[in-house]
Motif scaffolding. Structure first.
Motif, PDB file in Angstrom:
ATOM      1  N   LEU A 239      42.557  26.149  45.587  1.00 31.05           N
ATOM      2  CA  LEU A 239      41.570  27.219  45.485  1.00 31.05           C
ATOM      3  C   LEU A 239      41.254  27.483  44.013  1.00 31.05           C
ATOM      4  O   LEU A 239      42.042  27.162  43.131  1.00 31.05           O
ATOM      5  CB  LEU A 239      42.091  28.525  46.095  1.00 31.05           C
ATOM      6  N   ALA A 240      40.132  28.122  43.796  1.00 26.78           N
ATOM      7  CA  ALA A 240      39.847  28.765  42.516  1.00 26.78           C
ATOM      8  C   ALA A 240      39.710  30.251  42.787  1.00 26.78           C
ATOM      9  O   ALA A 240      39.014  30.664  43.724  1.00 26.78           O
ATOM     10  CB  ALA A 240      38.573  28.211  41.903  1.00 26.78           C
ATOM     11  N   LEU A 241      40.406  31.065  41.995  1.00 26.63           N
ATOM     12  CA  LEU A 241      40.324  32.514  42.119  1.00 26.63           C
ATOM     13  C   LEU A 241      39.615  33.067  40.890  1.00 26.63           C
ATOM     14  O   LEU A 241      39.807  32.561  39.774  1.00 26.63           O
ATOM     15  CB  LEU A 241      41.704  33.155  42.242  1.00 26.63           C
ATOM     16  N   GLY A 242      38.801  34.104  41.093  1.00 28.20           N
ATOM     17  CA  GLY A 242      38.064  34.605  39.945  1.00 28.20           C
ATOM     18  C   GLY A 242      37.559  36.016  40.111  1.00 28.20           C
ATOM     19  O   GLY A 242      37.604  36.605  41.198  1.00 28.20           O
ATOM     20  N   SER A 243      37.071  36.553  39.007  1.00 26.06           N
ATOM     21  CA  SER A 243      36.359  37.823  39.007  1.00 26.06           C
ATOM     22  C   SER A 243      35.243  37.728  37.980  1.00 26.06           C
ATOM     23  O   SER A 243      35.394  37.094  36.922  1.00 26.06           O
ATOM     24  CB  SER A 243      37.302  38.997  38.715  1.00 26.06           C
TER      25      SER A 243
ATOM     26  N   ARG B 214      34.086  43.736  34.498  1.00 24.83           N
ATOM     27  CA  ARG B 214      34.163  43.107  35.813  1.00 24.83           C
ATOM     28  C   ARG B 214      34.221  44.108  36.960  1.00 24.83           C
ATOM     29  O   ARG B 214      34.287  43.716  38.125  1.00 24.83           O
ATOM     30  CB  ARG B 214      35.350  42.150  35.857  1.00 24.83           C
ATOM     31  N   TYR B 215      34.188  45.411  36.629  1.00 20.02           N
ATOM     32  CA  TYR B 215      34.062  46.423  37.683  1.00 20.02           C
ATOM     33  C   TYR B 215      32.726  46.240  38.403  1.00 20.02           C
ATOM     34  O   TYR B 215      31.688  46.022  37.781  1.00 20.02           O
ATOM     35  CB  TYR B 215      34.135  47.830  37.086  1.00 20.02           C
TER      36      TYR B 215
ATOM     37  N   ILE C   1      33.805  43.091  46.396  1.00 18.73           N
ATOM     38  CA  ILE C   1      33.235  43.752  45.223  1.00 18.73           C
ATOM     39  C   ILE C   1      34.356  44.547  44.567  1.00 18.73           C
ATOM     40  O   ILE C   1      35.038  45.328  45.227  1.00 18.73           O
ATOM     41  CB  ILE C   1      32.071  44.672  45.599  1.00 18.73           C
ATOM     42  N   ALA C   2      34.546  44.346  43.276  1.00 21.41           N
ATOM     43  CA  ALA C   2      35.684  44.947  42.562  1.00 21.41           C
ATOM     44  C   ALA C   2      35.459  46.437  42.352  1.00 21.41           C
ATOM     45  O   ALA C   2      35.026  46.896  41.290  1.00 21.41           O
ATOM     46  CB  ALA C   2      35.903  44.243  41.229  1.00 21.41           C
ATOM     47  N   LEU C   3      35.776  47.209  43.397  1.00 18.89           N
ATOM     48  CA  LEU C   3      35.697  48.664  43.365  1.00 18.89           C
ATOM     49  C   LEU C   3      37.099  49.243  43.461  1.00 18.89           C
ATOM     50  O   LEU C   3      38.067  48.532  43.704  1.00 18.89           O
ATOM     51  CB  LEU C   3      34.845  49.166  44.534  1.00 18.89           C
ATOM     52  N   ARG C   4      37.195  50.578  43.298  1.00 18.68           N
ATOM     53  CA  ARG C   4      38.472  51.299  43.398  1.00 18.68           C
ATOM     54  C   ARG C   4      39.538  50.617  42.550  1.00 18.68           C
ATOM     55  O   ARG C   4      40.656  50.355  43.015  1.00 18.68           O
ATOM     56  CB  ARG C   4      38.964  51.386  44.844  1.00 18.68           C
ATOM     57  N   GLY C   5      39.194  50.325  41.309  1.00 13.14           N
ATOM     58  CA  GLY C   5      40.121  49.558  40.488  1.00 13.14           C
ATOM     59  C   GLY C   5      40.070  49.941  39.029  1.00 13.14           C
ATOM     60  O   GLY C   5      39.419  50.912  38.616  1.00 13.14           O
ATOM     61  N   GLY C   6      40.793  49.148  38.241  1.00  7.58           N
ATOM     62  CA  GLY C   6      40.862  49.369  36.806  1.00  7.58           C
ATOM     63  C   GLY C   6      41.180  48.086  36.071  1.00  7.58           C
ATOM     64  O   GLY C   6      41.562  47.077  36.679  1.00  7.58           O
ATOM     65  N   GLN C   7      41.027  48.148  34.758  1.00  9.40           N
ATOM     66  CA  GLN C   7      41.197  46.974  33.905  1.00  9.40           C
ATOM     67  C   GLN C   7      42.234  47.264  32.830  1.00  9.40           C
ATOM     68  O   GLN C   7      42.164  48.285  32.147  1.00  9.40           O
ATOM     69  CB  GLN C   7      39.865  46.624  33.237  1.00  9.40           C
ATOM     70  N   VAL C   8      43.219  46.360  32.706  1.00 10.17           N
ATOM     71  CA  VAL C   8      44.180  46.384  31.599  1.00 10.17           C
ATOM     72  C   VAL C   8      43.884  45.167  30.730  1.00 10.17           C
ATOM     73  O   VAL C   8      43.810  44.043  31.228  1.00 10.17           O
ATOM     74  CB  VAL C   8      45.631  46.348  32.107  1.00 10.17           C
ATOM     75  N   ARG C   9      43.728  45.395  29.439  1.00  7.81           N
ATOM     76  CA  ARG C   9      43.354  44.310  28.535  1.00  7.81           C
ATOM     77  C   ARG C   9      44.561  43.862  27.725  1.00  7.81           C
ATOM     78  O   ARG C   9      45.434  44.676  27.394  1.00  7.81           O
ATOM     79  CB  ARG C   9      42.204  44.758  27.633  1.00  7.81           C
TER      80      ARG C   9
ATOM     81  N   ALA D   9      34.652  54.408  38.692  1.00 10.82           N
ATOM     82  CA  ALA D   9      34.189  54.883  40.000  1.00 10.82           C
ATOM     83  C   ALA D   9      32.697  55.136  39.900  1.00 10.82           C
ATOM     84  O   ALA D   9      32.190  55.527  38.845  1.00 10.82           O
ATOM     85  CB  ALA D   9      34.923  56.154  40.413  1.00 10.82           C
ATOM     86  N   GLY D  10      31.988  54.909  41.009  1.00 10.79           N
ATOM     87  CA  GLY D  10      30.546  55.069  40.989  1.00 10.79           C
ATOM     88  C   GLY D  10      30.034  55.808  42.202  1.00 10.79           C
ATOM     89  O   GLY D  10      30.756  56.038  43.178  1.00 10.79           O
TER      90      GLY D  10
END
Length: 420
Positions: A86-90, A350-351, A368-376, A387-388
């Motif tokens: 597989l390939a996984l992505g965002s 990527r949200y 769809i990348a909702l209800r989430g967050g990003q750590v860099r 949130a939108g």
């Protein structure tokens, strides 16, 4: 940036395995690891043999086609959906205006389960045999977390909502989805595996994702392509519970189904998905009315659009056609996107972009990348939540900010932070 195994061919082996238990327990504390799980089914991916960073979904589709053609696959489970390499992505929400990059990776080891079937796929060194990798180290709870606020104060965001409502009422656009963010900082590096595990436990009906620092639990499936069929779950129109338990959930569901504002918002989203899929489908089914999807903290109007796919339309190609839908952008799309870029003030990264996986046959699941967050990587102790809310002519700014607050709840719970 492209990192891959060049023109050399690679061998992959897929074997059936006994039930491995919770898939997320195999995620490593450090090193590449991804996951996409719903109700205990899905995949965990370990290691990385190829990586593609891009701005465009269609470029990723071409890259994966080239890479998968270099893989010789031996399988005990031929034809089983989601097994094998597989390939996984965002992918970023707006490739024209984001400072971030989309990412698609090919893992070295995949452990998967769907119903009673469990499997492992390994790329490369066949001498490793069929033994499962050891589970990762125990997860770490976050220490003290400080809420740093958002890029905009609540009142400022409400003012922007009011401006957009004025534009909609003047006829310039029909719907615009506006997002806001919330920054939190822990006293040490965050263990995303812990956050992910909490989301799986609390929101099992959602698609929980963990890919390249992006973590969340989304209720919205952009599409599933399985064989010759495609399904897209459209969510738009929301009502939420205040946590007191004073309102009967059935009464809330009835209120949502009667809401002209929410039904209008939902209709825009369904139409955008149906119109985007139509060129790729021989036949389609679009239900006349939505159902109500109940989650622990919110309810959504939901419609599943299905179609018979034309040959050659991969799940990545379909995702490129669907994104961004009215559910995360607005209607008309190009006007809503311009308004978002002008007034929103944050880089969504990527949200609200597609997140998921694709296999060697082009089948796959993209949420769809909702209800989430990003750590860099440069700030592992910090996380940016998003949130939108969909803004239409009948929207009230104070109500829309309450809706975004309700949508922050899953991630705040997972972090052990009381919602404000």
């Amino acid at each position: 940036m492209i990192l891959d195994f060049g023109t050399a061919r690679m061998r992959a082996t897929t074997v059936a395995i006994a039930d491995p238990g919770p898939l997320e327990r195999f995620l490593p504390e450090s090193g590449p690891g991804s996951a996409f799980i719903r109700r205990g089914d899905g995949v965990v991916a370990l290691g990385e043999v190829a990586r593609f960073e891009t701005d465009r979904l269609d470029a990723a589709d071409v890259w994966w086609d080239e890479i998968s053609n270099q893989i010789d696959h031996d399988s005990e489970l031929p034809g089983e959906f989601g097994t094998g390499p597989l390939a996984l992505g965002s992918f970023i929400f707006d490739p024209d205006r984001s400072m971030e990059r989309s990412v698609l990776t090919v893992p070295q080891v995949i452990i998967g389960r769907r119903g009673d079937l469990a499997w492992m796929t390994r790329l490369g060194d066949a001498r490793r045999g069929t033994a499962l990798p050891s589970p990762g180290e125990p997860t770490r709870r976050p220490g003290h977390i400080t809420q740093m606020g958002g890029s905009l104060r609540r009142g400022e965001w409400e003012r922007i909502v009011a401006e957009v409502v004025t534009l909609i009422r003047s006829g310039e656009v029909d719907k615009v989805v506006l997002a806001r963010d919330l920054h939190l900082k822990a006293d040490g590096p965050l263990d995303l595996r812990h956050i992910y595990g909490r989301l799986l436990e609390t929101y099992p009906m959602t698609w929980a994702y963990l890919i390249d620092g992006l973590v969340g639990a989304t209720p919205e499936l952009l599409l599933r392509r399985q064989g010759g069929l495609v399904t897209s779950r459209v969510l738009a129109g929301t009502v939420w519970q205040d946590g007191s338990g004073a309102v009967d959930p059935l009464a809330l569901a009835a209120e949502l189904a009667r809401s002209e504002k929410d039904m209008s918002e939902h209709a825009f989203a369904v139409r955008s998905v149906a119109d985007a899929l139509a060129p790729y489908c021989r036949a389609m089914n679009v239900p006349d009315s939505p159902s109500v999807l109940r989650l622990p903290n919110v309810m959504h109007l939901a419609t599943d659009v299905t179609g018979v796919v034309e040959p050659g339309a991969t799940s990545l190609a379909l995702a490129a056609a669907l994104h961004p839908s009215a559910a995360v952008c607005g209607t008309p799309t190009h006007l809503a996107m311009d308004i978002i870029a002008e007034v929103e003030t944050i880089d969504r990264g990527r949200y609200a972009g597609p997140v998921g996986w694709v296999d060697m046959d082009g089948d796959g699941e993209w949420a769809i990348a909702l209800r989430g967050g990003q750590v860099r990587p440069e700030s592992p102790e910090s996380i940016q939540l998003f949130a939108g809310a969909g803004i239409v002519a009948d929207s009230t700014p104070s109500v829309e900010v309450q809706e975004t607050a309700a949508k922050f709840v899953p991630m705040l719970q997972a972090l052990g932070v009381a919602p404000s």
